[in-house]
Design a protein around this motif. Structure first.
Motif, PDB file in Angstrom:
ATOM      1  N   ARG A  58     -26.086  21.755 -53.258  1.00 37.96           N
ATOM      2  CA  ARG A  58     -25.518  22.728 -52.322  1.00 37.96           C
ATOM      3  C   ARG A  58     -26.637  23.677 -51.922  1.00 37.96           C
ATOM      4  O   ARG A  58     -27.359  24.184 -52.775  1.00 37.96           O
ATOM      5  N   LEU A  59     -26.774  23.915 -50.621  1.00 40.80           N
ATOM      6  CA  LEU A  59     -27.893  24.696 -50.106  1.00 40.80           C
ATOM      7  C   LEU A  59     -27.488  26.102 -49.700  1.00 40.80           C
ATOM      8  O   LEU A  59     -26.409  26.302 -49.152  1.00 40.80           O
ATOM      9  N   GLU A  60     -28.381  27.045 -49.960  1.00 39.90           N
ATOM     10  CA  GLU A  60     -28.277  28.399 -49.408  1.00 39.90           C
ATOM     11  C   GLU A  60     -29.308  28.437 -48.277  1.00 39.90           C
ATOM     12  O   GLU A  60     -30.500  28.556 -48.527  1.00 39.90           O
ATOM     13  N   LEU A  61     -28.828  28.290 -47.044  1.00 43.63           N
ATOM     14  CA  LEU A  61     -29.736  28.238 -45.900  1.00 43.63           C
ATOM     15  C   LEU A  61     -29.884  29.613 -45.274  1.00 43.63           C
ATOM     16  O   LEU A  61     -28.889  30.281 -44.999  1.00 43.63           O
ATOM     17  N   PRO A  62     -31.117  30.037 -45.012  1.00 41.24           N
ATOM     18  CA  PRO A  62     -31.347  31.328 -44.367  1.00 41.24           C
ATOM     19  C   PRO A  62     -31.022  31.233 -42.870  1.00 41.24           C
ATOM     20  O   PRO A  62     -30.900  30.131 -42.320  1.00 41.24           O
ATOM     21  N   ASP A  63     -30.893  32.388 -42.224  1.00 38.32           N
ATOM     22  CA  ASP A  63     -30.722  32.403 -40.776  1.00 38.32           C
ATOM     23  C   ASP A  63     -31.886  31.651 -40.149  1.00 38.32           C
ATOM     24  O   ASP A  63     -33.034  31.814 -40.559  1.00 38.32           O
ATOM     25  N   GLY A  64     -31.593  30.800 -39.184  1.00 38.30           N
ATOM     26  CA  GLY A  64     -32.636  30.013 -38.523  1.00 38.30           C
ATOM     27  C   GLY A  64     -32.634  28.562 -38.948  1.00 38.30           C
ATOM     28  O   GLY A  64     -33.208  27.713 -38.275  1.00 38.30           O
ATOM     29  N   LEU A  65     -32.002  28.234 -40.079  1.00 37.61           N
ATOM     30  CA  LEU A  65     -31.863  26.848 -40.528  1.00 37.61           C
ATOM     31  C   LEU A  65     -30.371  26.528 -40.631  1.00 37.61           C
ATOM     32  O   LEU A  65     -29.576  27.372 -41.028  1.00 37.61           O
ATOM     33  N   ARG A  66     -30.023  25.289 -40.258  1.00 33.67           N
ATOM     34  CA  ARG A  66     -28.625  24.864 -40.382  1.00 33.67           C
ATOM     35  C   ARG A  66     -28.564  23.439 -40.910  1.00 33.67           C
ATOM     36  O   ARG A  66     -29.504  22.650 -40.712  1.00 33.67           O
ATOM     37  N   ALA A  67     -27.478  23.118 -41.592  1.00 31.49           N
ATOM     38  CA  ALA A  67     -27.293  21.792 -42.168  1.00 31.49           C
ATOM     39  C   ALA A  67     -27.136  20.758 -41.062  1.00 31.49           C
ATOM     40  O   ALA A  67     -26.554  21.028 -40.015  1.00 31.49           O
ATOM     41  N   ALA A  68     -27.659  19.542 -41.305  1.00 33.36           N
ATOM     42  CA  ALA A  68     -27.587  18.465 -40.312  1.00 33.36           C
ATOM     43  C   ALA A  68     -27.248  17.131 -40.967  1.00 33.36           C
ATOM     44  O   ALA A  68     -27.659  16.086 -40.499  1.00 33.36           O
ATOM     45  N   GLY A  69     -26.527  17.148 -42.080  1.00 35.76           N
ATOM     46  CA  GLY A  69     -26.131  15.903 -42.735  1.00 35.76           C
ATOM     47  C   GLY A  69     -27.065  15.497 -43.851  1.00 35.76           C
ATOM     48  O   GLY A  69     -27.687  16.334 -44.499  1.00 35.76           O
ATOM     49  N   GLU A  70     -27.148  14.176 -44.075  1.00 37.46           N
ATOM     50  CA  GLU A  70     -27.978  13.624 -45.140  1.00 37.46           C
ATOM     51  C   GLU A  70     -28.739  12.415 -44.630  1.00 37.46           C
ATOM     52  O   GLU A  70     -28.352  11.804 -43.628  1.00 37.46           O
TER      53      GLU A  70
END
Length: 136
Positions: A58-70
């Motif tokens: 599970r990721l904690e993504l900062p502003d500017g990055l977003r999840a895009a699948g695997e």
């Protein structure tokens, strides 16, 4: 007993006199990022394989990055010229190969991503990894 911090103590702890992280000395370079990406294009985060027990990253993504699948990586065996089989991803038959999370950057910059390997059924954190990401 004197409990004051000597004037050079913050520097010995890697801190500036005001208690902030000190800049590296001139000539020292920062370590290379763990992942490098291009704005708008999905790229994988290099996380270690999780145990084959159902644990997930599970990721904690900062502003500017977003999840895009695997990535959808999987273990597949191939035959080499000698007729032996090997796992295409690792060269070790039976080695676990997890799919890697993909992220997309909306802007150039340096980012820090915190990833937690968890058991989704009870939310137990098994491991935490911090990655540095550079986006161009």
């Amino acid at each position: 007993m004197d409990h004051r911090v000597p004037p050079d103590e913050p520097a010995r702890q890697g801190l500036s006199p005001d208690g902030e992280p000190a800049s590296p000395p001139a000539g020292d370079s920062a370590p290379p990022p763990d992942a490098v990406g291009t704005v708008g294009e999905p790229f994988a985060l290099p996380l270690p394989a999780g145990a084959a027990t159902g644990a997930e990253w599970r990721l904690e993504l900062p502003d500017g990055l977003r999840a895009a699948g695997e990535t959808g990586a999987s273990v597949s065996e191939t035959a080499d010229p000698s007729g032996a089989t090997a796992t295409s991803a690792t060269g070790i038959p039976g080695a676990p190969v997890d799919s890697l999370p993909l992220v997309v950057a909306d802007a150039e910059g340096a980012y820090r991503v915190v990833a937690h390997l968890i058991r989704p059924w009870d939310r137990t954190v098994l491991r935490t990894v911090t990655l540095s990401v550079a986006v161009r």
